[in-house]
Motif scaffolding. Structure first.
Motif, mmCIF file in Angstrom:
data_model
loop_
_atom_site.group_PDB
_atom_site.id
_atom_site.type_symbol
_atom_site.label_atom_id
_atom_site.label_comp_id
_atom_site.label_asym_id
_atom_site.label_seq_id
_atom_site.Cartn_x
_atom_site.Cartn_y
_atom_site.Cartn_z
ATOM 1 N N PHE A 60 0.804 -1.162 0.040
ATOM 2 C CA PHE A 60 -0.051 -0.018 -0.053
ATOM 3 C C PHE A 60 0.938 1.062 0.144
ATOM 4 C CE2 PHE A 60 -2.493 3.144 2.821
ATOM 5 C CZ PHE A 60 -3.509 3.243 1.498
ATOM 6 N N LYS A 62 -0.474 4.736 -0.375
ATOM 7 C CA LYS A 62 -1.360 5.856 -0.513
ATOM 8 C C LYS A 62 -1.250 6.585 0.907
ATOM 9 C CE LYS A 62 -3.055 4.931 -4.785
ATOM 10 N NZ LYS A 62 -2.481 5.551 -5.934
ATOM 11 N N PHE A 63 -0.215 6.147 1.723
ATOM 12 C CA PHE A 63 -0.468 7.073 2.923
ATOM 13 C C PHE A 63 0.069 8.492 2.869
ATOM 14 C CE2 PHE A 63 3.185 4.207 2.166
ATOM 15 C CZ PHE A 63 4.205 5.088 2.082
ATOM 16 N N GLU A 87 -10.193 11.471 11.160
ATOM 17 C CA GLU A 87 -9.695 10.992 10.038
ATOM 18 C C GLU A 87 -10.550 10.267 8.991
ATOM 19 O OE1 GLU A 87 -5.526 9.218 8.420
ATOM 20 O OE2 GLU A 87 -6.306 8.192 9.906
ATOM 21 N N GLY A 91 -6.295 4.064 6.000
ATOM 22 C CA GLY A 91 -5.337 3.168 5.289
ATOM 23 C C GLY A 91 -4.939 2.391 6.344
ATOM 24 N N ILE A 114 -12.074 6.572 10.101
ATOM 25 C CA ILE A 114 -12.991 5.644 9.493
ATOM 26 C C ILE A 114 -11.959 4.868 8.036
ATOM 27 C CG2 ILE A 114 -15.092 5.326 8.129
ATOM 28 C CD1 ILE A 114 -15.751 7.638 9.746
ATOM 29 N N GLU A 115 -12.284 3.663 7.921
ATOM 30 C CA GLU A 115 -11.784 2.988 6.941
ATOM 31 C C GLU A 115 -12.769 2.005 6.142
ATOM 32 O OE1 GLU A 115 -8.826 3.336 4.548
ATOM 33 O OE2 GLU A 115 -10.007 1.661 3.566
ATOM 34 N N ILE A 116 -12.967 2.000 4.932
ATOM 35 C CA ILE A 116 -13.828 1.014 4.082
ATOM 36 C C ILE A 116 -13.383 -0.191 4.035
ATOM 37 C CG2 ILE A 116 -13.368 1.511 1.672
ATOM 38 C CD1 ILE A 116 -16.517 1.950 1.451
ATOM 39 N N LYS A 120 -7.419 -3.135 5.651
ATOM 40 C CA LYS A 120 -6.343 -2.025 5.754
ATOM 41 C C LYS A 120 -6.757 -1.681 7.244
ATOM 42 C CE LYS A 120 -6.201 -0.284 1.304
ATOM 43 N NZ LYS A 120 -7.407 0.427 0.825
ATOM 44 N N ASP A 139 -18.311 2.976 5.589
ATOM 45 C CA ASP A 139 -18.157 4.001 4.302
ATOM 46 C C ASP A 139 -18.186 5.340 5.174
ATOM 47 O OD1 ASP A 139 -18.763 5.851 2.359
ATOM 48 O OD2 ASP A 139 -20.000 4.384 1.318
ATOM 49 N N VAL A 157 -9.509 10.495 1.727
ATOM 50 C CA VAL A 157 -10.225 9.428 1.092
ATOM 51 C C VAL A 157 -9.695 9.594 -0.586
ATOM 52 C CG1 VAL A 157 -12.393 8.920 2.436
ATOM 53 C CG2 VAL A 157 -12.469 10.527 0.653
ATOM 54 N N PRO A 158 -10.040 8.593 -1.282
ATOM 55 C CA PRO A 158 -9.577 8.716 -2.831
ATOM 56 C C PRO A 158 -10.029 10.355 -3.456
ATOM 57 C CG PRO A 158 -10.131 6.682 -2.440
ATOM 58 C CD PRO A 158 -10.460 7.412 -1.317
ATOM 59 N N LEU A 161 -13.903 10.837 -4.012
ATOM 60 C CA LEU A 161 -15.011 10.907 -3.235
ATOM 61 C C LEU A 161 -14.873 12.014 -2.184
ATOM 62 C CD1 LEU A 161 -14.457 7.464 -1.272
ATOM 63 C CD2 LEU A 161 -16.697 8.446 -2.459
HETATM 64 C C1 LIG Z 1 -5.103 8.049 0.744
HETATM 65 S S1 LIG Z 1 -5.442 6.646 1.572
HETATM 66 C C2 LIG Z 1 -5.611 6.947 3.292
HETATM 67 C C3 LIG Z 1 -4.447 7.224 4.037
HETATM 68 C C4 LIG Z 1 -4.120 7.608 5.245
HETATM 69 N N1 LIG Z 1 -4.923 8.846 5.740
HETATM 70 C C5 LIG Z 1 -2.670 7.992 5.635
HETATM 71 O O1 LIG Z 1 -2.263 9.193 5.825
HETATM 72 O O2 LIG Z 1 -1.952 6.826 6.152
HETATM 73 C C6 LIG Z 1 -7.280 6.540 1.165
HETATM 74 C C7 LIG Z 1 -8.063 5.447 2.170
HETATM 75 O O3 LIG Z 1 -9.425 5.715 1.807
HETATM 76 C C8 LIG Z 1 -10.133 4.385 1.927
HETATM 77 N N2 LIG Z 1 -11.513 4.733 1.398
HETATM 78 C C9 LIG Z 1 -11.819 4.546 0.150
HETATM 79 N N3 LIG Z 1 -13.285 4.923 0.216
HETATM 80 C C10 LIG Z 1 -13.583 5.081 1.312
HETATM 81 C C11 LIG Z 1 -14.910 5.527 2.013
HETATM 82 N N4 LIG Z 1 -16.087 5.743 1.292
HETATM 83 N N5 LIG Z 1 -14.719 5.595 3.375
HETATM 84 C C12 LIG Z 1 -13.939 5.430 3.791
HETATM 85 N N6 LIG Z 1 -12.664 5.183 3.597
HETATM 86 C C13 LIG Z 1 -12.470 4.970 2.118
HETATM 87 C C14 LIG Z 1 -9.251 3.631 1.087
HETATM 88 O O4 LIG Z 1 -9.531 2.286 1.209
HETATM 89 C C15 LIG Z 1 -7.740 4.131 1.470
HETATM 90 O O5 LIG Z 1 -7.195 3.187 2.461
#
Ligand SMILES: C[S@@+](CC[C@H](N)C(=O)[O-])C[C@H]1O[C@@H](n2cnc3c(N)ncnc32)[C@H](O)[C@@H]1O
Length: 230
Positions: A60, A62-63, A87, A91, A114-116, A120, A139, A157-158, A161
């Motif tokens: 992974f 994307k942190f 947050e 991730g 929150i993480e979906i 992770k 979500d 989040v991505p 979204l």
């Molecule tokens: C950029 S990463 C987060 C990195 C984290 N904040 C860090 O700094 O380590 C985005 C995360 O959002 C999660 N995600 C995607 N859609 C989501 C949703 N609807 N609700 C919560 N989390 C979601 C993804 O699975 C992914 O792990």
């Protein structure tokens, strides 16, 4: 040990900043700064380094980058007594480790993340967190309206979204609460290719009369917003 060097130029001088994800001695840091001509060196806190190790386990990447994490740490340190932090997008817990680092030994705060993706979130939960940290699987879009108000929100989040969460996060901010949105630099990680702003849509928030906003144009690019009292 992993070493990241970011280089850049301004009109008058060049700069190099170093980031270390393992603790090394001050003498070693100073040696490296001298040999590379670096002006600054940010030592990543051990809990953040442990987050990088969890990320490697599942490939992974994307942190949040250290510049963003360090800013979250600073903002977390400033939340008032009894403060609540949220947050969106845990991730594997790198950003969360930065937030917790900023709070040091405080016990008067609450942090929810929150993480979906259960994989992770489960990996993030394998780290040791203070009692006042809650990891939520679900979500963000559905959960945010039910979680109450916060003094600080990290929207990570991505990109597609983010815009759909603006309304929910602005409503969830306490007066004078702050919001940091990551990945607002459309050029980040894409070389010189110009990308459309698509879901990042920073202008929408920048023009919102309920918040005071600044676009921070460094690292991955951020929007920092403060909720104005009604
Ligand atoms: C950029 S990463 C987060 C990195 C984290 N904040 C860090 O700094 O380590 C985005 C995360 O959002 C999660 N995600 C995607 N859609 C989501 C949703 N609807 N609700 C919560 N989390 C979601 C993804 O699975 C992914 O792990």
């Amino acid at each position: 040990m992993e070493l990241t060097a970011n280089t850049g130029t301004s009109d008058t001088r060049s700069w190099v900043s170093l980031t270390f994800d393992h603790e090394i001695s001050t003498a070693e840091v100073e040696d490296m700064k001298r040999s590379l001509g670096a002006r600054t060196a940010l030592q990543v806190p051990p809990a953040v380094g442990a987050g990088y190790a969890r990320a490697r386990q599942i490939g992974f990447n994307k942190f949040c980058c250290p510049e963003v994490g360090a800013l979250m740490s600073v903002l977390a340190a400033a939340v008032p007594t009894g403060g609540r932090i949220l947050e969106l997008g845990t991730g594997v817990g790198v950003g969360l480790a930065w937030i917790v680092h900023g709070l040091r030994s405080r016990t008067d705060v609450e942090v929810a993340s929150i993480e979906i993706d259960p994989q992770k979130s489960g990996l993030a939960a394998s780290a040791r967190w203070p009692d006042w940290v809650t990891l939520v699987v679900g979500d963000a879009k559905e959960l945010v309206p039910s979680l109450g108000e916060f003094d600080l929100i990290f929207l990570d989040v991505p990109r597609g979204l983010k815009a759909s969460l603006f309304e929910g996060v602005i409503t969830a901010l306490r007066p004078r609460g702050q919001l940091l949105i990551d990945d607002m630099n459309p050029y980040w990680g894409k070389g010189k290719t110009r990308l459309p702003l698509d879901g990042r849509d920073p202008e929408r928030l920048l023009e919102d009369s309920r918040v005071a906003c600044a676009l921070l144009q460094y690292a991955s690019g951020m929007i920092l917003a403060s909720r104005l009292p009604d």
